[in-house]
Write a protein that holds these residues in place. Structure first.
Motif, short mmCIF file in Angstrom:
data_model
loop_
_atom_site.label_atom_id
_atom_site.label_comp_id
_atom_site.label_asym_id
_atom_site.label_seq_id
_atom_site.Cartn_x
_atom_site.Cartn_y
_atom_site.Cartn_z
N GLU A 142 0.83 -1.21 0.00
CA GLU A 142 0.00 0.00 0.00
C GLU A 142 0.86 1.26 0.00
OE1 GLU A 142 -2.57 -0.52 3.34
OE2 GLU A 142 -4.09 -1.60 2.17
N LYS A 143 2.04 1.21 0.58
CA LYS A 143 2.92 2.38 0.60
C LYS A 143 3.38 2.77 -0.80
CE LYS A 143 4.90 1.81 5.24
NZ LYS A 143 6.13 1.46 5.99
N GLN A 144 3.35 1.81 -1.72
CA GLN A 144 3.83 2.08 -3.07
C GLN A 144 2.72 2.54 -4.01
OE1 GLN A 144 6.48 -1.09 -4.55
NE2 GLN A 144 6.50 -1.93 -2.49
N GLN A 145 1.49 2.66 -3.47
CA GLN A 145 0.37 3.10 -4.30
C GLN A 145 0.46 4.61 -4.56
OE1 GLN A 145 -1.98 0.92 -5.76
NE2 GLN A 145 -0.20 -0.24 -5.09
N ASP B 299 6.40 1.06 -11.64
CA ASP B 299 6.54 0.48 -10.30
C ASP B 299 5.21 0.44 -9.57
OD1 ASP B 299 9.22 0.05 -10.65
OD2 ASP B 299 9.84 1.93 -9.69
N THR B 300 4.45 1.53 -9.66
CA THR B 300 3.17 1.56 -8.94
C THR B 300 2.16 0.65 -9.63
OG1 THR B 300 2.52 3.54 -10.18
CG2 THR B 300 3.51 3.87 -8.01
N ALA B 301 2.25 0.51 -10.96
CA ALA B 301 1.35 -0.42 -11.66
C ALA B 301 1.61 -1.84 -11.20
CB ALA B 301 1.56 -0.30 -13.17
N ALA B 302 2.88 -2.20 -11.10
CA ALA B 302 3.23 -3.54 -10.62
C ALA B 302 2.76 -3.72 -9.19
CB ALA B 302 4.73 -3.77 -10.74
N SER B 303 2.95 -2.69 -8.38
CA SER B 303 2.53 -2.77 -6.98
C SER B 303 1.03 -2.99 -6.88
CB SER B 303 2.93 -1.50 -6.24
OG SER B 303 2.41 -1.49 -4.94
N ILE C 2 -4.21 -12.01 -15.08
CA ILE C 2 -3.93 -10.85 -14.24
C ILE C 2 -2.97 -9.90 -14.94
CG2 ILE C 2 -1.91 -11.76 -13.04
CD1 ILE C 2 -4.85 -9.85 -11.44
N ASP C 3 -2.23 -10.42 -15.98
CA ASP C 3 -1.33 -9.56 -16.72
C ASP C 3 -2.07 -8.44 -17.44
OD1 ASP C 3 0.61 -11.23 -15.89
OD2 ASP C 3 0.76 -12.36 -17.76
N ALA C 4 -3.40 -8.60 -17.60
CA ALA C 4 -4.16 -7.53 -18.24
C ALA C 4 -4.12 -6.26 -17.40
CB ALA C 4 -5.61 -7.97 -18.43
N LEU C 5 -3.79 -6.40 -16.11
CA LEU C 5 -3.70 -5.23 -15.26
C LEU C 5 -2.40 -4.47 -15.46
CD1 LEU C 5 -4.94 -6.76 -11.89
CD2 LEU C 5 -6.28 -5.55 -13.61
N GLN C 6 -1.43 -5.12 -16.12
CA GLN C 6 -0.11 -4.52 -16.22
C GLN C 6 0.12 -3.98 -17.62
OE1 GLN C 6 1.93 -8.11 -14.68
NE2 GLN C 6 2.85 -6.74 -13.19
N VAL C 7 -0.30 -2.78 -17.86
CA VAL C 7 0.01 -2.07 -19.11
C VAL C 7 1.12 -1.09 -18.79
CG1 VAL C 7 -0.84 -0.54 -20.89
CG2 VAL C 7 -2.31 -2.32 -19.96
N SER C 8 2.30 -1.33 -19.35
CA SER C 8 3.48 -0.55 -18.99
C SER C 8 3.28 0.94 -19.23
CB SER C 8 4.69 -1.06 -19.77
OG SER C 8 5.78 -0.22 -19.60
N ALA C 9 3.77 1.72 -18.29
CA ALA C 9 3.67 3.17 -18.43
C ALA C 9 4.60 3.67 -19.53
CB ALA C 9 4.04 3.83 -17.11
N SER C 10 5.56 2.84 -19.94
CA SER C 10 6.51 3.28 -20.94
C SER C 10 6.20 2.69 -22.30
CB SER C 10 7.93 2.86 -20.53
OG SER C 10 8.00 1.46 -20.38
N SER C 11 5.15 1.80 -22.38
CA SER C 11 4.85 1.16 -23.67
C SER C 11 4.17 2.12 -24.62
CB SER C 11 3.97 -0.06 -23.43
OG SER C 11 2.75 0.33 -22.87
#
Length: 417
Positions: free
Chosen positions: A259-262, A275-279, A408-417
């Motif tokens: 939660e600290k990384q949100q 980082d926050t997306a992964a968190s 669950i990978d659908a939640l991870q859309v890279s911020a740099s992609s």
């Protein structure tokens, strides 16, 4: 006639008559006569014709007629003493390959290993024999051979088979073979093995490996701390640990760490970084493992909204999987809200039509990967909605009972992609 000829000293005629008779009994009796006359090789030939292979082989070996004994030895399977005698005789004349076969038939694996290493230079065959037989002395000899050959990974394996864990650990530590040590020890590792290996990995910054071994040694607190320190995919292992232990202190520790990384933990509306997306993804997984499905759904929904917005801002199309998942999550959250408001009117439930018609929202629930992760309340909510909506009922009855599998990978859309 054959016996008489032999007693009269006519060995050639008596032997020929016995062989021509094709009588095992006569051959045996004639062989005994010849053996008593110290005519060993002729006696052995008749013993062989009589089917008395062990007696024939014994005489051949004593006479050092190894070429004649060799084919008989392959037929003798229940006389280790004779096989050992033959093996020693073959070794003494330098026939090491044949000697190893006989030593193996005699069950003398230490001699098999000794000849394969010292005379035949065949460590690969030796290794297979040692692994199969598990002889400590043979394993020790092979380990020393591997050390001399600087094959340290093999040395670690065979030192462990020789019940020399301390020496195996020291070799692994000195020559960078700790991964091999852990692999060979496997589930047989003692707590002492796990702790000292954990300390080795921890000192070198391999926190994931150290954490696994600390957990194996019965130290979940230390393991969780190192999993969190390792970060990345190690957080999945941390989630599994917490779910398995069902310890409130461990759960609180991991929840606070994630939660600290949100983004909301620092400032509202902060941008979502990699980082926050992964968190967020790991926090969703944690909530699911803990049964906190509503929080998981809301957090996953928020991240998918943010991801889709970023893609649109860059002029990129949103993947169909992402949009379908977002639609389902969004509808689930709205339905939950409407149910709380006791608002089951058809005009407020129109959002369910495309989902039911598309086969996405069925008896179940939520877009979680495993049925065991789906909230029990979701089925009740959907049932309530369908019962109150006459327009939905026909659609619902026609939909096959499929399971929803949204990575669950659908939640991870890279911020740099």
């Amino acid at each position: 006639m054959a016996r008489t000829s032999l007693h009269m000293g006519d060995t050639k005629q008596g032997r020929a008559l016995a062989l021509d008779s094709n009588s095992p009994q006569l051959c045996k009796e004639c062989a005994q006569i010849l053996e008593a006359q110290d005519k060993q090789q002729d006696a052995a030939e008749l013993y062989e014709r009589a089917g008395l292979h062990e007696r024939a082989a014994t005489i051949y070996i004593q006479a050092r007629a190894f070429a004649l004994a060799a084919p008989l030895m392959a037929l003798i399977t229940h006389n280790p003493r004779l096989q050992l005698e033959f093996a020693k005789a073959k070794e003494s004349e330098g026939s090491y390959a044949e000697a190893t076969v006989a030593y193996e038939a005699a069950g003398d694996l230490d001699s098999v290993v000794r000849l394969n290493l010292d005379q035949l230079n065949n460590p690969h065959k030796t290794a297979a024999i040692v692994r199969k037989a598990g002889s400590r002395d043979a394993a020790q000899r092979l380990a020393q051979y591997c050390l001399a050959a600087r094959d340290y990974q093999a040395a670690v394996e065979f030192l462990l088979l020789a019940k020399q864990p301390q020496q195996a650990f020291e070799v692994a530590q000195t020559h960078g073979q700790m991964d091999a040590y852990v692999r060979f020890v496997g589930s047989n590792a003692s707590s002492e093995d796990c702790v000292r290996t954990s300390m080795y990995y921890e000192a070198r910054g391999n926190f994931d490996a150290a954490a696994q071994l600390y957990y194996q040694s019965g130290q979940p607190n230390k393991a969780l701390t190192l999993y969190m320190q390792a970060g990345g995919d190690s957080l999945r292992k941390a989630i599994d640990l917490v779910a398995k232990e069902q310890d409130s202190a461990l759960t609180q520790q991991l929840t606070q760490h994630l939660e600290k990384q949100q983004p909301g933990a620092s400032s509202e509306g902060a941008p979502l970084t990699d980082d926050t997306a992964a968190s967020t993804t790991y926090l969703v997984l944690l909530y699911m493992a803990l049964g906190r499905h509503e929080e998981a759904a809301e957090m996953a929904h928020a991240q998918l909204v943010s991801s889709s917005q970023r893609l649109r801002e860059r002029g990129q199309a949103c993947p169909n999987q992402l949009m379908r998942t977002l639609m389902l999550l969004h509808s689930y959250i709205l339905v939950k809200t409407l149910v709380r408001m006791a608002d089951h009117q058809v005009h407020n439930l129109a959002l369910l039509h495309p989902l039911v018609g598309d086969g996405l929202l069925l008896h179940s629930d939520m877009p979680f990967r495993h049925a065991s992760s789906r909230p029990a309340c979701a089925g009740k909510i959907l049932t309530m909605v369908i019962v109150t909506d006459d327009e939905l009922q026909p659609h619902f009855c026609q939909v096959p009972q499929l399971s929803i599998d949204v990575p669950i990978d659908a939640l991870q859309v890279s911020a740099s992609s």
